[in-house]
Design an enzyme around this catalytic site. Structure first.
Site, mmCIF file in Angstrom:
data_model
loop_
_atom_site.group_PDB
_atom_site.id
_atom_site.type_symbol
_atom_site.label_atom_id
_atom_site.label_comp_id
_atom_site.label_asym_id
_atom_site.label_seq_id
_atom_site.Cartn_x
_atom_site.Cartn_y
_atom_site.Cartn_z
ATOM 1 N N ASP A 77 4.328 -15.688 -1.243
ATOM 2 C CA ASP A 77 4.923 -14.439 -0.992
ATOM 3 C C ASP A 77 5.251 -14.355 0.677
ATOM 4 O OD1 ASP A 77 2.722 -13.602 0.730
ATOM 5 O OD2 ASP A 77 2.354 -11.850 -1.163
ATOM 6 N N GLY A 78 6.185 -13.710 1.004
ATOM 7 C CA GLY A 78 6.427 -13.711 2.495
ATOM 8 C C GLY A 78 7.898 -14.173 2.645
ATOM 9 N N HIS A 107 0.281 -12.303 4.755
ATOM 10 C CA HIS A 107 0.307 -10.689 4.808
ATOM 11 C C HIS A 107 1.509 -10.360 5.195
ATOM 12 C CE1 HIS A 107 -3.240 -7.877 3.992
ATOM 13 N NE2 HIS A 107 -2.241 -7.084 4.468
ATOM 14 N N ALA A 151 0.813 -1.224 0.041
ATOM 15 C CA ALA A 151 -0.067 0.093 -0.043
ATOM 16 C C ALA A 151 0.868 1.333 0.014
ATOM 17 C CB ALA A 151 -0.936 -0.188 1.212
ATOM 18 N N SER A 192 -2.020 -2.436 -5.156
ATOM 19 C CA SER A 192 -2.955 -2.572 -3.867
ATOM 20 C C SER A 192 -4.408 -1.761 -4.159
ATOM 21 C CB SER A 192 -2.372 -1.924 -2.744
ATOM 22 O OG SER A 192 -3.120 -1.764 -1.487
ATOM 23 N N LYS A 211 -5.669 -14.807 -2.303
ATOM 24 C CA LYS A 211 -4.434 -14.475 -1.325
ATOM 25 C C LYS A 211 -4.525 -14.400 0.018
ATOM 26 C CE LYS A 211 -1.302 -10.528 -1.171
ATOM 27 N NZ LYS A 211 -1.273 -10.351 0.286
ATOM 28 N N TYR A 238 -9.934 -5.852 -1.788
ATOM 29 C CA TYR A 238 -10.369 -5.873 -0.600
ATOM 30 C C TYR A 238 -11.898 -5.698 -0.881
ATOM 31 C CZ TYR A 238 -6.083 -5.155 2.112
ATOM 32 O OH TYR A 238 -4.909 -5.217 2.375
#
Length: 377
Positions: free
Chosen positions: A289-290, A257, A80, A107, A233, A131
């Site tokens: 991801d992460g 996240h 973001a 985002s 996601k 979202y």
């Protein structure tokens, strides 16, 4: 930019430049930040078993993701408010993805609009992270705009009925700087995040905006309003991955996240094997991801079944230190490290055999053996 030879060096440089509120917002995790640290160290516990003298003659990183050609299996995750890192924000990031022929994900709460990104990087493979708002017309409008602007997929975030507790943001009373706005919205939805009476302005912003009552039925609603493939996601469990696919999702993005939602959850590389196995019969793509900071991290995720790996913070660090050029440098570090890893480990990307010896942490013992040999043919 050539002076940076690792993602870690780019990160250190970026953290020395960013103002404290933005720096803390980008780098922080939920509560005690245990999962934030584990996202990285879990990769370090995995061991590569090289195959010797196999006659390496080529190393081709190209692959297809949802039918689109990419030059390497590393894309850019949604993060973001990127104009806090660089004046061009998401525009520079998208241009970097376009130049390197990989995927950029925008985002919902970006500081550049869907249309601005589409104009800045018309040839990039662009996904839109979504979202679902209480006001379904807000959500519908976002999806239709993304489809009209040429985005290729909707990455539906499913792990966020509300934002997690990020203590740095609470302490800093984080808000978006007054010269910036959430560019995908008009009116109060674009400016409300500029102020807060107490706590995190971001958490206050989404209060009463996100729909906490969501179920997998909402995927069916999304499919009724768009022809774009939907990626779930935020999946960390095999059973949730199956529910997502059966509801109509075309792919799974294994993600916690960035460890920003709930501390104590599995790392993404720990969760990946269960999810790959759970959806195997559905023949769908799985991404991760992460905690990914090196080419060997990418290699390990691919070995465990990921089709593509996405990076969020590394893209922010590259953006901070050099705009588009910084993000491209970050991607090319991953490209070089992955090429070296593949060749020294002794395999041709996609076609040959990969073997990993896994030493998994105790949280995983209940679901798998502590030591496992994986082969992908």
């Amino acid at each position: 930019m050539e002076k940076y030879i690792s993602v870690k060096e780019i990160e250190e440089a970026a953290l020395s430049i960013l103002p404290k509120p933005a720096r803390d917002y980008y780098k922080s995790g939920a509560t005690e930040e245990q999962t934030l640290a584990e996202n990285r160290t879990a990769f370090q516990r995995l061991r590569i078993r090289p195959k010797c003298l196999i006659g390496v003659t080529q190393c081709d990183l190209r692959t297809k993701v949802l039918g689109h050609d990419v030059s390497l299996p590393v894309g850019i995750s949604p993060t973001a408010m990127q104009r806090m890192a660089h004046p061009e924000g998401e525009l520079a990031n998208a241009r970097a993805a376009q130049a390197e022929k990989t995927i950029f994900t925008l985002s919902t709460i970006a500081t550049s609009s869907i249309e601005e990104v589409a104009e800045a990087a018309p040839d990039a493979i662009k996904w839109f992270q979504l979202y679902i708002y209480n006001d379904r017309e807000v959500t519908r409008n976002l999806v239709l705009r993304a489809e009209k602007a040429g985005f290729k997929a909707i990455a539906l975030t499913v792990d966020t009925p509300l934002f997690g507790i990020r203590r740095a943001d609470v302490r800093n009373k984080f808000t978006l700087p007054p010269h910036l706005r959430l560019a995908n919205f008009d009116g109060v939805l674009s400016t409300k995040i500029r102020s807060t009476k107490n706590g995190s302005g971001l958490n206050n912003y989404v209060e009463n905006l996100f729909d906490k009552s969501l179920t997998w039925e909402e995927v069916k609603w999304l499919k009724s309003i768009t022809k774009l493939p939907i990626i779930a996601k935020g999946i960390l469990r095999g059973d949730d991955a199956v529910k997502a696919i059966e509801a109509g999702c075309s792919a799974i993005l294994v993600s916690n996240h960035g460890a920003r939602q709930l501390d104590g959850v599995p790392t993404t590389i720990e969760a990946l094997p269960e999810i790959v196995e759970a959806v195997r019969k559905y023949n769908v793509e799985v991404y991760l991801d992460g905690g990914v900071t090196t080419g060997t991290d990418v290699y390990k995720a691919l070995a465990l079944g990921a089709r593509m790996v996405f990076v969020g913070r590394p893209a922010l660090w590259g953006l901070t230190v050099g705009g588009q050029a910084g993000v491209q440098r970050m991607l090319n570090i991953f490209r070089t490290e992955l090429e070296y890893t593949l060749q020294i480990a002794g395999m041709y990307f996609v076609f040959a055999v990969l073997q990993l010896l896994l030493t998994l942490p105790k949280i995983w013992f209940a679901m798998s053996r502590p030591t496992v040999n994986y082969e992908i043919k």
